[in-house]
Design a protein around this motif. Structure first.
Motif, mmCIF file in Angstrom:
data_model
loop_
_atom_site.group_PDB
_atom_site.id
_atom_site.type_symbol
_atom_site.label_atom_id
_atom_site.label_comp_id
_atom_site.label_asym_id
_atom_site.label_seq_id
_atom_site.Cartn_x
_atom_site.Cartn_y
_atom_site.Cartn_z
ATOM 1 N N ASP A 164 38.600 50.243 23.677
ATOM 2 C CA ASP A 164 39.204 51.198 24.992
ATOM 3 C C ASP A 164 39.470 49.615 26.491
ATOM 4 N N ASP A 165 40.491 50.059 27.095
ATOM 5 C CA ASP A 165 41.315 49.957 28.548
ATOM 6 C C ASP A 165 39.211 49.777 29.356
ATOM 7 N N GLY A 166 38.956 51.149 29.755
ATOM 8 C CA GLY A 166 37.180 51.171 30.133
ATOM 9 C C GLY A 166 36.560 50.109 29.947
ATOM 10 N N HIS A 167 36.220 49.629 28.176
ATOM 11 C CA HIS A 167 34.899 48.977 28.101
ATOM 12 C C HIS A 167 35.685 47.007 27.988
ATOM 13 N N TRP A 168 37.538 46.972 27.537
ATOM 14 C CA TRP A 168 37.712 45.467 28.116
ATOM 15 C C TRP A 168 37.437 45.289 29.497
ATOM 16 N N LYS A 169 37.808 46.539 30.809
ATOM 17 C CA LYS A 169 37.724 45.854 31.885
ATOM 18 C C LYS A 169 36.001 45.337 32.687
#
Length: 245
Positions: A164-169
């Motif tokens: 998800d976006d959190g892990h990608w960041k």
């Protein structure tokens, strides 16, 4: 002597002397980074029969449920990649052609992390195939993958993560420390730029996906100039200089 090229002479390198996604002034790709490209579909024969990179990409698109028009676009983009490799990126040139000095210009593949938020599955496949054509080490992050895409990536030797976006960041922040290139395929450019905190060690490419191989393969390559004294006490000699894979 090696380095990024200005005409026939090296000019700096590809470490701290380069910031962002641009190319060195004086090279053949400098102007490519000063604009944003829009797609004009490639119209040449999209035959992929004997090309394993193209055949695997098309098969993955069909398994993932891409429509006939999208698959045709992908075939033509893959054909453009093959032409770009044969005529530009996969050759070594010495345009100065001096007798006592070799000034070879070539390309070197670099690792790239692709973050996909694309609406069309063919856009992700197209970008990955461009990296594979360039012999680059490609990694892919996406919130989810269409059916068969994970098998396509794994079969091509591509590392991939469904995150998800959190892990990608968090991954982007790691790249900001270690350095590298990010090719965004859709998704939120501002969020990724914020995650890397303006690090000069990260080059961020967020242009729309295009079918032109001459444009789409650039994030996976860097220029290199190789200058060699081509004589020994006045006696000319030539050294074979090849591409780096």
């Amino acid at each position: 002597i090696t380095g990024a090229i200005v005409r026939r002479q090296p000019f700096g390198g590809w470490k701290k002397s380069v910031v962002g996604a641009g190319w060195k002034a004086g090279g053949p790709n400098y102007l490519y980074g000063l604009t944003r490209w829009i797609d004009v579909p490639f119209t040449a024969d999209p035959g992929t029969g004997s090309d394993p990179i193209a055949a695997a990409a098309v098969r993955a698109a069909e398994i993932a449920g891409a429509g006939e028009e999208e698959v045709t676009w992908l075939r033509r983009a893959l054909a453009s990649d093959a032409i770009a490799w044969e005529t530009e990126f996969g050759v070594v040139r010495d345009v100065s052609a001096l007798v006592t000095e070799q000034n070879a210009f070539r390309y070197q593949a670099v690792p790239v992390t692709v973050r996909s938020g694309a609406e069309r599955v063919v856009d992700l496949i197209r970008v990955v195939a461009a990296g594979l054509r360039a012999h680059a080490r490609v990694s892919v992050s996406a919130p989810r993958f269409e059916p068969g895409i994970d098998a396509y990536l794994g079969g091509a030797g591509v590392s991939w993560w469904a995150e998800d976006d959190g892990h990608w960041k968090a991954r982007a922040r790691q790249l900001a420390v270690a350095g590298g290139r990010i090719r965004l395929v859709g998704g939120d450019t501002r969020a990724t730029a914020g995650a890397v905190g303006g690090s000069p060690d990260v080059a961020l490419y967020d242009n729309p996906v295009v079918s032109s191989g001459r444009v789409e393969m650039l994030p996976f390559l860097r220029e290199q100039a190789v200058c060699v004294t081509a004589h020994r006490f006045g006696t000319p000699r030539r050294i074979e200089i090849t591409i780096l894979s």
